[in-house]
Design a protein around this motif. Structure first.
Motif, PDB file in Angstrom:
ATOM      1  N   VAL A  86       0.831  -1.202   0.000  1.00  0.00           N
ATOM      2  CA  VAL A  86       0.000   0.000   0.000  1.00  0.00           C
ATOM      3  C   VAL A  86       0.866   1.253   0.000  1.00  0.00           C
ATOM      4  O   VAL A  86       0.662   2.171  -0.813  1.00  0.00           O
ATOM      5  N   LEU A  87       1.835   1.317   0.900  1.00  0.00           N
ATOM      6  CA  LEU A  87       2.706   2.493   0.976  1.00  0.00           C
ATOM      7  C   LEU A  87       3.581   2.610  -0.270  1.00  0.00           C
ATOM      8  O   LEU A  87       3.893   3.717  -0.711  1.00  0.00           O
ATOM      9  N   THR A  88       3.921   1.497  -0.849  1.00  0.00           N
ATOM     10  CA  THR A  88       4.709   1.511  -2.077  1.00  0.00           C
ATOM     11  C   THR A  88       3.923   2.173  -3.206  1.00  0.00           C
ATOM     12  O   THR A  88       4.454   3.018  -3.929  1.00  0.00           O
ATOM     13  N   ILE A  89       2.666   1.825  -3.345  1.00  0.00           N
ATOM     14  CA  ILE A  89       1.825   2.422  -4.389  1.00  0.00           C
ATOM     15  C   ILE A  89       1.605   3.904  -4.119  1.00  0.00           C
ATOM     16  O   ILE A  89       1.633   4.727  -5.042  1.00  0.00           O
ATOM     17  N   ILE A  90       1.411   4.276  -2.870  1.00  0.00           N
ATOM     18  CA  ILE A  90       1.248   5.700  -2.531  1.00  0.00           C
ATOM     19  C   ILE A  90       2.507   6.469  -2.902  1.00  0.00           C
ATOM     20  O   ILE A  90       2.431   7.579  -3.436  1.00  0.00           O
ATOM     21  N   ASP A  91       3.672   5.883  -2.649  1.00  0.00           N
ATOM     22  CA  ASP A  91       4.932   6.548  -2.975  1.00  0.00           C
ATOM     23  C   ASP A  91       5.125   6.727  -4.477  1.00  0.00           C
ATOM     24  O   ASP A  91       5.780   7.674  -4.905  1.00  0.00           O
ATOM     25  N   TRP A  92       4.569   5.835  -5.281  1.00  0.00           N
ATOM     26  CA  TRP A  92       4.691   5.995  -6.730  1.00  0.00           C
ATOM     27  C   TRP A  92       4.098   7.333  -7.178  1.00  0.00           C
ATOM     28  O   TRP A  92       4.571   7.938  -8.125  1.00  0.00           O
ATOM     29  N   PHE A  93       3.067   7.776  -6.488  1.00  0.00           N
ATOM     30  CA  PHE A  93       2.398   9.016  -6.877  1.00  0.00           C
ATOM     31  C   PHE A  93       2.921  10.241  -6.130  1.00  0.00           C
ATOM     32  O   PHE A  93       2.658  11.361  -6.544  1.00  0.00           O
ATOM     33  N   SER A  94       3.635  10.039  -5.027  1.00  0.00           N
ATOM     34  CA  SER A  94       4.043  11.188  -4.218  1.00  0.00           C
ATOM     35  C   SER A  94       5.555  11.381  -4.095  1.00  0.00           C
ATOM     36  O   SER A  94       5.978  12.409  -3.579  1.00  0.00           O
ATOM     37  N   ILE A  95       6.360  10.455  -4.573  1.00  0.00           N
ATOM     38  CA  ILE A  95       7.798  10.531  -4.344  1.00  0.00           C
ATOM     39  C   ILE A  95       8.443  11.702  -5.084  1.00  0.00           C
ATOM     40  O   ILE A  95       9.378  12.328  -4.569  1.00  0.00           O
ATOM     41  N   GLN A  96       7.941  12.044  -6.263  1.00  0.00           N
ATOM     42  CA  GLN A  96       8.520  13.166  -7.001  1.00  0.00           C
ATOM     43  C   GLN A  96       8.264  14.483  -6.274  1.00  0.00           C
ATOM     44  O   GLN A  96       9.150  15.330  -6.194  1.00  0.00           O
ATOM     45  N   LYS A  97       7.074  14.644  -5.746  1.00  0.00           N
ATOM     46  CA  LYS A  97       6.769  15.868  -5.003  1.00  0.00           C
ATOM     47  C   LYS A  97       7.637  15.960  -3.750  1.00  0.00           C
ATOM     48  O   LYS A  97       8.136  17.035  -3.407  1.00  0.00           O
ATOM     49  N   LYS A  98       7.838  14.852  -3.067  1.00  0.00           N
ATOM     50  CA  LYS A  98       8.679  14.847  -1.869  1.00  0.00           C
ATOM     51  C   LYS A  98      10.128  15.193  -2.214  1.00  0.00           C
ATOM     52  O   LYS A  98      10.788  15.917  -1.470  1.00  0.00           O
ATOM     53  N   ALA A  99      10.610  14.696  -3.329  1.00  0.00           N
ATOM     54  CA  ALA A  99      11.990  14.993  -3.748  1.00  0.00           C
ATOM     55  C   ALA A  99      12.131  16.477  -4.080  1.00  0.00           C
ATOM     56  O   ALA A  99      13.118  17.115  -3.689  1.00  0.00           O
ATOM     57  N   ARG A 100      11.151  17.037  -4.771  1.00  0.00           N
ATOM     58  CA  ARG A 100      11.218  18.465  -5.112  1.00  0.00           C
ATOM     59  C   ARG A 100      11.154  19.336  -3.861  1.00  0.00           C
ATOM     60  O   ARG A 100      11.849  20.345  -3.763  1.00  0.00           O
ATOM     61  N   GLU A 101      10.317  18.955  -2.907  1.00  0.00           N
ATOM     62  CA  GLU A 101      10.229  19.714  -1.657  1.00  0.00           C
ATOM     63  C   GLU A 101      11.539  19.626  -0.870  1.00  0.00           C
ATOM     64  O   GLU A 101      11.981  20.610  -0.284  1.00  0.00           O
ATOM     65  N   LEU A 102      12.165  18.460  -0.854  1.00  0.00           N
ATOM     66  CA  LEU A 102      13.454  18.300  -0.180  1.00  0.00           C
ATOM     67  C   LEU A 102      14.518  19.188  -0.830  1.00  0.00           C
ATOM     68  O   LEU A 102      15.279  19.867  -0.135  1.00  0.00           O
ATOM     69  N   ASN A 103      14.548  19.196  -2.157  1.00  0.00           N
ATOM     70  CA  ASN A 103      15.505  20.048  -2.871  1.00  0.00           C
ATOM     71  C   ASN A 103      15.251  21.522  -2.569  1.00  0.00           C
ATOM     72  O   ASN A 103      16.190  22.291  -2.361  1.00  0.00           O
ATOM     73  N   TYR A 104      13.989  21.914  -2.548  1.00  0.00           N
ATOM     74  CA  TYR A 104      13.631  23.308  -2.252  1.00  0.00           C
ATOM     75  C   TYR A 104      14.072  23.690  -0.837  1.00  0.00           C
ATOM     76  O   TYR A 104      14.655  24.743  -0.623  1.00  0.00           O
ATOM     77  N   ASN A 105      13.822  22.808   0.120  1.00  0.00           N
ATOM     78  CA  ASN A 105      14.222  23.085   1.499  1.00  0.00           C
ATOM     79  C   ASN A 105      15.738  23.185   1.634  1.00  0.00           C
ATOM     80  O   ASN A 105      16.240  24.040   2.373  1.00  0.00           O
ATOM     81  N   ASN A 106      16.468  22.338   0.935  1.00  0.00           N
ATOM     82  CA  ASN A 106      17.936  22.411   0.971  1.00  0.00           C
ATOM     83  C   ASN A 106      18.437  23.722   0.377  1.00  0.00           C
ATOM     84  O   ASN A 106      19.382  24.322   0.894  1.00  0.00           O
ATOM     85  N   LEU A 107      17.802  24.179  -0.694  1.00  0.00           N
ATOM     86  CA  LEU A 107      18.195  25.454  -1.288  1.00  0.00           C
ATOM     87  C   LEU A 107      17.894  26.610  -0.349  1.00  0.00           C
ATOM     88  O   LEU A 107      18.706  27.519  -0.183  1.00  0.00           O
ATOM     89  N   MET A 108      16.756  26.583   0.310  1.00  0.00           N
ATOM     90  CA  MET A 108      16.390  27.665   1.227  1.00  0.00           C
ATOM     91  C   MET A 108      17.335  27.699   2.427  1.00  0.00           C
ATOM     92  O   MET A 108      17.628  28.775   2.961  1.00  0.00           O
TER      93      MET A 108
END
Length: 111
Positions: A86-108
């Motif tokens: 279940v969590l694996t399927i949820i991550d398929w749809f949300s992992i890109q957004k999480k990666a972009r948010e992590l990159n944004y936070n690192n830049l800030m």
């Protein structure tokens, strides 16, 4: 910072950030001095597409979450098989957004 340098940085790295925050990033980079800009240029960003592929092929082992630095969820996915998938399927749809948010936070943090 010059407009040309900031535009080149944005064009090169825009896939690593949330699209709705590009304008804010441009403003912050324009206000940054040369040392902060050079620090921002050396940040190693997580590629959202690579993380999606990793999530699809070995996401049940939690490797995608370990790569994002989310150790607790990575261990949970590893021990439970992605909560029975279940969590694996949820991550398929949300992992890109999480990666972009992590990159944004690192830049800030750098700016």
């Amino acid at each position: 910072m010059t407009q040309d340098k900031v535009d080149m940085y944005i064009m090169t790295n825009q896939k690593f950030f949330p699209p709705e925050k590009i304008a804010f990033i441009r403003e912050k980079l324009m206000a940054a001095d040369e040392t902060k800009f050079s620090l921002a240029s050396t940040i190693d960003y997580k590629d959202p597409t690579t993380l999606l592929l990793i999530s699809i092929f070995v996401g049940g082992l939690g490797i995608d979450r370990f790569m994002l630095g989310d150790t607790g969820m990575g261990i949970l996915k590893l021990l439970t098989g992605g909560l029975c998938g279940v969590l694996t399927i949820i991550d398929w749809f949300s992992i890109q957004k999480k990666a972009r948010e992590l990159n944004y936070n690192n830049l800030m943090l750098a700016l």
